[in-house]
Design a protein around this motif. Structure first.
Motif, short mmCIF file in Angstrom:
data_model
loop_
_atom_site.label_atom_id
_atom_site.label_comp_id
_atom_site.label_asym_id
_atom_site.label_seq_id
_atom_site.Cartn_x
_atom_site.Cartn_y
_atom_site.Cartn_z
N PRO A 2 0.83 -1.20 0.00
CA PRO A 2 0.00 0.00 0.00
C PRO A 2 0.87 1.26 0.00
O PRO A 2 1.89 1.32 0.71
CB PRO A 2 -0.79 -0.10 1.30
CG PRO A 2 -0.75 -1.55 1.67
CD PRO A 2 0.57 -2.04 1.17
N GLU A 15 -4.95 6.52 -0.39
CA GLU A 15 -4.08 5.35 -0.24
C GLU A 15 -4.46 4.35 -1.32
O GLU A 15 -5.65 4.14 -1.59
CB GLU A 15 -4.24 4.71 1.14
CG GLU A 15 -3.31 3.52 1.31
CD GLU A 15 -3.38 2.90 2.69
OE1 GLU A 15 -4.46 2.42 3.07
OE2 GLU A 15 -2.34 2.90 3.37
N ASP A 60 -4.01 0.46 -2.38
CA ASP A 60 -3.65 -0.87 -1.88
C ASP A 60 -3.73 -1.85 -3.04
O ASP A 60 -4.81 -2.08 -3.58
CB ASP A 60 -4.60 -1.28 -0.77
CG ASP A 60 -4.21 -2.57 -0.09
OD1 ASP A 60 -3.45 -3.38 -0.69
OD2 ASP A 60 -4.66 -2.79 1.04
N GLU A 78 -6.49 -4.67 -2.89
CA GLU A 78 -7.92 -4.40 -3.00
C GLU A 78 -8.31 -4.61 -4.46
O GLU A 78 -7.64 -4.14 -5.36
CB GLU A 78 -8.25 -2.97 -2.59
CG GLU A 78 -8.15 -2.74 -1.11
CD GLU A 78 -8.60 -1.35 -0.73
OE1 GLU A 78 -9.22 -0.65 -1.57
OE2 GLU A 78 -8.35 -0.96 0.40
#
Length: 59
Positions: free
Chosen positions: A21, A49, A51, A54
């Motif tokens: 991340p 952010e 990641d 995800e």
């Protein structure tokens, strides 16, 4: 493409490359990005952010 959109694209690509991340932040009139675990809360003006784990659309 705006500076922010360009910064977001690069941050997303960096997260995917490093597979960690990352946080996109603003410092004055510039944007920066660092691995999220290297930042303390409130240390910078965080924008987003990214990641890589995800599962969401890139756009």
């Amino acid at each position: 493409m705006s500076d922010l959109a360009l910064a977001q694209n690069h941050a997303f690509q960096l997260a995917r490359t490093l597979m960690v991340p990352v946080t996109l932040f603003r410092s004055g009139n510039e944007f920066g990005v660092l691995p999220s675990d290297e930042l303390e809360d409130g240390e910078v003006e965080a924008i987003a952010e990214f990641d890589p784990f995800e599962h969401r659309p890139a756009h």
